[in-house]
Motif scaffolding. Sequence first.
Motif, mmCIF file in Angstrom:
data_model
loop_
_atom_site.group_PDB
_atom_site.id
_atom_site.type_symbol
_atom_site.label_atom_id
_atom_site.label_comp_id
_atom_site.label_asym_id
_atom_site.label_seq_id
_atom_site.Cartn_x
_atom_site.Cartn_y
_atom_site.Cartn_z
ATOM 1 N N LEU A 159 0.837 -1.198 0.000
ATOM 2 C CA LEU A 159 0.000 0.000 0.000
ATOM 3 C C LEU A 159 0.876 1.254 0.000
ATOM 4 C CD1 LEU A 159 -2.431 -1.260 2.779
ATOM 5 C CD2 LEU A 159 -2.913 -1.194 0.323
ATOM 6 N N ASP A 160 0.428 2.263 -0.691
ATOM 7 C CA ASP A 160 1.148 3.535 -0.691
ATOM 8 C C ASP A 160 0.156 4.669 -0.535
ATOM 9 O OD1 ASP A 160 -0.051 3.898 -3.224
ATOM 10 O OD2 ASP A 160 1.688 3.043 -4.256
ATOM 11 N N ALA A 161 0.645 5.890 -0.677
ATOM 12 C CA ALA A 161 -0.193 7.064 -0.438
ATOM 13 C C ALA A 161 -1.389 7.115 -1.380
ATOM 14 C CB ALA A 161 0.638 8.334 -0.587
ATOM 15 N N VAL A 162 -1.300 6.470 -2.532
ATOM 16 C CA VAL A 162 -2.412 6.478 -3.494
ATOM 17 C C VAL A 162 -3.353 5.305 -3.234
ATOM 18 C CG1 VAL A 162 -3.027 6.337 -5.926
ATOM 19 C CG2 VAL A 162 -1.019 7.660 -5.226
ATOM 20 N N THR A 163 -2.796 4.081 -3.217
ATOM 21 C CA THR A 163 -3.656 2.900 -3.125
ATOM 22 C C THR A 163 -4.333 2.760 -1.764
ATOM 23 O OG1 THR A 163 -1.738 1.564 -2.504
ATOM 24 C CG2 THR A 163 -2.317 1.633 -4.833
ATOM 25 N N GLU A 164 -3.768 3.386 -0.699
ATOM 26 C CA GLU A 164 -4.399 3.237 0.607
ATOM 27 C C GLU A 164 -5.754 3.939 0.681
ATOM 28 O OE1 GLU A 164 -2.425 4.921 3.900
ATOM 29 O OE2 GLU A 164 -2.484 6.989 3.163
ATOM 30 N N ARG A 165 -6.068 4.778 -0.285
ATOM 31 C CA ARG A 165 -7.363 5.466 -0.298
ATOM 32 C C ARG A 165 -8.424 4.715 -1.100
ATOM 33 N NH1 ARG A 165 -7.002 10.775 1.343
ATOM 34 N NH2 ARG A 165 -4.882 11.511 1.783
ATOM 35 N N PHE A 166 -7.993 3.669 -1.809
ATOM 36 C CA PHE A 166 -8.916 2.932 -2.669
ATOM 37 C C PHE A 166 -9.133 1.523 -2.116
ATOM 38 C CE2 PHE A 166 -7.029 6.210 -5.347
ATOM 39 C CZ PHE A 166 -8.157 6.743 -5.956
ATOM 40 N N PRO A 167 -10.178 0.826 -2.575
ATOM 41 C CA PRO A 167 -10.460 -0.528 -2.082
ATOM 42 C C PRO A 167 -9.451 -1.548 -2.608
ATOM 43 C CG PRO A 167 -12.032 0.066 -3.798
ATOM 44 C CD PRO A 167 -11.241 1.300 -3.512
ATOM 45 N N THR A 168 -8.273 -1.509 -2.042
ATOM 46 C CA THR A 168 -7.213 -2.453 -2.385
ATOM 47 C C THR A 168 -6.702 -3.094 -1.102
ATOM 48 O OG1 THR A 168 -5.546 -0.693 -2.277
ATOM 49 C CG2 THR A 168 -6.494 -1.181 -4.433
ATOM 50 N N VAL A 169 -6.179 -4.310 -1.211
ATOM 51 C CA VAL A 169 -5.661 -5.011 -0.044
ATOM 52 C C VAL A 169 -4.336 -5.677 -0.383
ATOM 53 C CG1 VAL A 169 -7.952 -5.470 0.933
ATOM 54 C CG2 VAL A 169 -6.902 -7.150 -0.613
ATOM 55 N N VAL A 170 -3.578 -5.935 0.675
ATOM 56 C CA VAL A 170 -2.351 -6.720 0.584
ATOM 57 C C VAL A 170 -2.518 -7.901 1.526
ATOM 58 C CG1 VAL A 170 0.127 -6.777 1.042
ATOM 59 C CG2 VAL A 170 -0.906 -4.759 -0.028
ATOM 60 N N LEU A 171 -2.158 -9.093 1.063
ATOM 61 C CA LEU A 171 -2.356 -10.306 1.844
ATOM 62 C C LEU A 171 -1.080 -10.692 2.584
ATOM 63 C CD1 LEU A 171 -4.241 -12.492 -0.805
ATOM 64 C CD2 LEU A 171 -5.198 -10.839 0.818
ATOM 65 N N GLY A 172 -1.214 -11.031 3.864
ATOM 66 C CA GLY A 172 -0.106 -11.641 4.573
ATOM 67 C C GLY A 172 0.224 -12.989 3.972
ATOM 68 N N HIS A 173 1.394 -13.532 4.328
ATOM 69 C CA HIS A 173 1.858 -14.763 3.691
ATOM 70 C C HIS A 173 0.861 -15.912 3.885
ATOM 71 C CE1 HIS A 173 4.689 -17.683 2.154
ATOM 72 N NE2 HIS A 173 4.520 -18.421 3.242
ATOM 73 N N GLU A 174 0.467 -16.179 5.116
ATOM 74 C CA GLU A 174 -0.462 -17.278 5.366
ATOM 75 C C GLU A 174 -1.851 -16.968 4.815
ATOM 76 O OE1 GLU A 174 -0.578 -18.649 9.367
ATOM 77 O OE2 GLU A 174 1.597 -18.588 9.620
ATOM 78 N N PRO A 190 -5.826 -8.783 -11.546
ATOM 79 C CA PRO A 190 -5.602 -9.141 -10.147
ATOM 80 C C PRO A 190 -6.864 -9.713 -9.518
ATOM 81 C CG PRO A 190 -5.706 -6.753 -10.415
ATOM 82 C CD PRO A 190 -5.687 -7.331 -11.788
ATOM 83 N N PRO A 191 -6.702 -10.651 -8.590
ATOM 84 C CA PRO A 191 -7.868 -11.255 -7.926
ATOM 85 C C PRO A 191 -8.540 -10.258 -6.977
ATOM 86 C CG PRO A 191 -5.844 -12.031 -6.918
ATOM 87 C CD PRO A 191 -5.435 -11.220 -8.111
ATOM 88 N N GLN A 192 -9.751 -10.614 -6.560
ATOM 89 C CA GLN A 192 -10.495 -9.767 -5.633
ATOM 90 C C GLN A 192 -10.998 -10.614 -4.463
ATOM 91 O OE1 GLN A 192 -13.526 -7.927 -8.180
ATOM 92 N NE2 GLN A 192 -12.327 -6.030 -8.163
ATOM 93 N N THR A 201 -9.567 -5.233 -4.397
ATOM 94 C CA THR A 201 -8.578 -5.799 -5.318
ATOM 95 C C THR A 201 -7.288 -6.112 -4.575
ATOM 96 O OG1 THR A 201 -9.499 -4.511 -7.157
ATOM 97 C CG2 THR A 201 -7.264 -5.386 -7.433
ATOM 98 N N VAL A 202 -6.769 -7.315 -4.798
ATOM 99 C CA VAL A 202 -5.497 -7.716 -4.182
ATOM 100 C C VAL A 202 -4.345 -7.152 -5.009
ATOM 101 C CG1 VAL A 202 -4.048 -9.663 -3.491
ATOM 102 C CG2 VAL A 202 -6.541 -9.833 -3.298
ATOM 103 N N VAL A 203 -3.513 -6.309 -4.384
ATOM 104 C CA VAL A 203 -2.406 -5.676 -5.114
ATOM 105 C C VAL A 203 -1.042 -6.229 -4.707
ATOM 106 C CG1 VAL A 203 -3.677 -3.535 -5.514
ATOM 107 C CG2 VAL A 203 -2.262 -3.783 -3.444
ATOM 108 N N GLY A 204 -0.995 -7.041 -3.647
ATOM 109 C CA GLY A 204 0.300 -7.565 -3.218
ATOM 110 C C GLY A 204 0.156 -8.715 -2.232
ATOM 111 N N VAL A 205 1.211 -9.530 -2.178
ATOM 112 C CA VAL A 205 1.309 -10.627 -1.215
ATOM 113 C C VAL A 205 2.663 -10.517 -0.538
ATOM 114 C CG1 VAL A 205 1.257 -13.123 -0.869
ATOM 115 C CG2 VAL A 205 -0.142 -12.086 -2.680
ATOM 116 N N LEU A 206 2.697 -10.705 0.790
ATOM 117 C CA LEU A 206 3.914 -10.496 1.563
ATOM 118 C C LEU A 206 4.704 -11.781 1.750
ATOM 119 C CD1 LEU A 206 2.611 -8.141 4.402
ATOM 120 C CD2 LEU A 206 3.567 -7.519 2.173
#
Length: 412
Positions: A159-174, A190-192, A201-206
């Motif tokens: 997440l960054d200053a732009v995407t944190e304002r929109f319906p986006t998520v980042v998934l933890g490893h598990e 990208p999956p949702q 919308t999923v934008v990243g996985v850790l």
Amino acid sequence: MRVSRTGRSTPPDDTTRPVRLAPADVLRLGLLGIRTRRMRAALSALGISIGIATMIIVIGIPASSQKALLNELAALGTDTLRAEPQPDQRPPVRLPEGADAMAARIGPVTLTSAVANTHAVVRRSDRIDPNDDSGLAVLASRANLLDAIHGKVRSGRFLDAVTERFPTVVLGHEAGIRLGFDTLAPGRTPPQVLIGNRWFTVVGVLEPAPLAPDIDRAVLVGWESARIDLGFDGHPTVVYVRTAESAIESVREVLPRTVHPAMPGLVQVSRPSDALAAKRATENTFSALFLGLAGVALLVGGIGVANTMFISVLERRKEIGLRRALGANRGQIRGQFLTESVALSTLGGLAGTALGVAATFGYAWSQDWPAVVSPGSVAAGFGGAILVGAVAGVYPSIRAGRPTPTEALSGT
């Protein structure tokens, strides 16, 4: 050379006034033995260079190893603290909305971040019963969270200053594994995931986060998006603090009063990582090791120089006698051999420094370590070579000027 009334030559008297040699003349005389005996000088300088290279290597390679080890220990959270309310309180304790910003005002603190429980859950499909609470927890996250927990993105982005304002998520490893999104394929849609009644919308996985296992099992949404889309009230649940390692104990003492001035006793702060004690012990052990290795290398180099110059004096006794007979006094002979000793040490020091630095970088690169060659250690090694050469050349130079011309020419 003086001629007596009987016609016989007599050696010069050291009490007569000697001809003063300019520094350039002393240097040329000192380099004379090196120029005329190039192979011996090269071998002598090689021995000195090996000693200096050894000194730099035995300091540089352990220092590189130490740096790699300290980096690994630092990744275990030696500079990180975690503050959160005491569990099982009725009513639940809540940190102030600006708790992380308040913690940032502590002097030694270098970074603060926070996450908060939004009390929402993630479902992969809208076919799942909305009343089923077995989904993954959704945490509101500051954009700088990864810096605070030494986290890394496995695929996609955080997440960054732009995407944190929109319906986006980042998934933890598990969380990514449980949802079937352990990686994001580039170039594909990208999956949702469904949170409440809204798709995100999923934008990243850790990558796995050893310092924050709760992050591994969570779905992270931007702070502002959580306010807008999930009705988040803005109170953080956990505050992460990074600080200077030397001040971590003092920061830990004042952190509860800083993040929750009204009820500091109901705030628990993690104790410094056990890796911090190991890191400090490692630093002390390596420091003692460096000093010991450097001392041994310099001692060996000094013995080599002294031995080389002593043998040189023995080999050149007739040359010394001839120079004495031609009018050179003891001081000039001593200056010649002392200059030669320093010149040999300087040449060997230059070659040894280059060899030691190259070997250290090469070995560190082969081990995937950060190469550590301190300019101070290089300067100390080179300066030490010159100093050791000067000290080691003192006795041979004194011995060279001691015999009379007759004794030197006769080789006795």
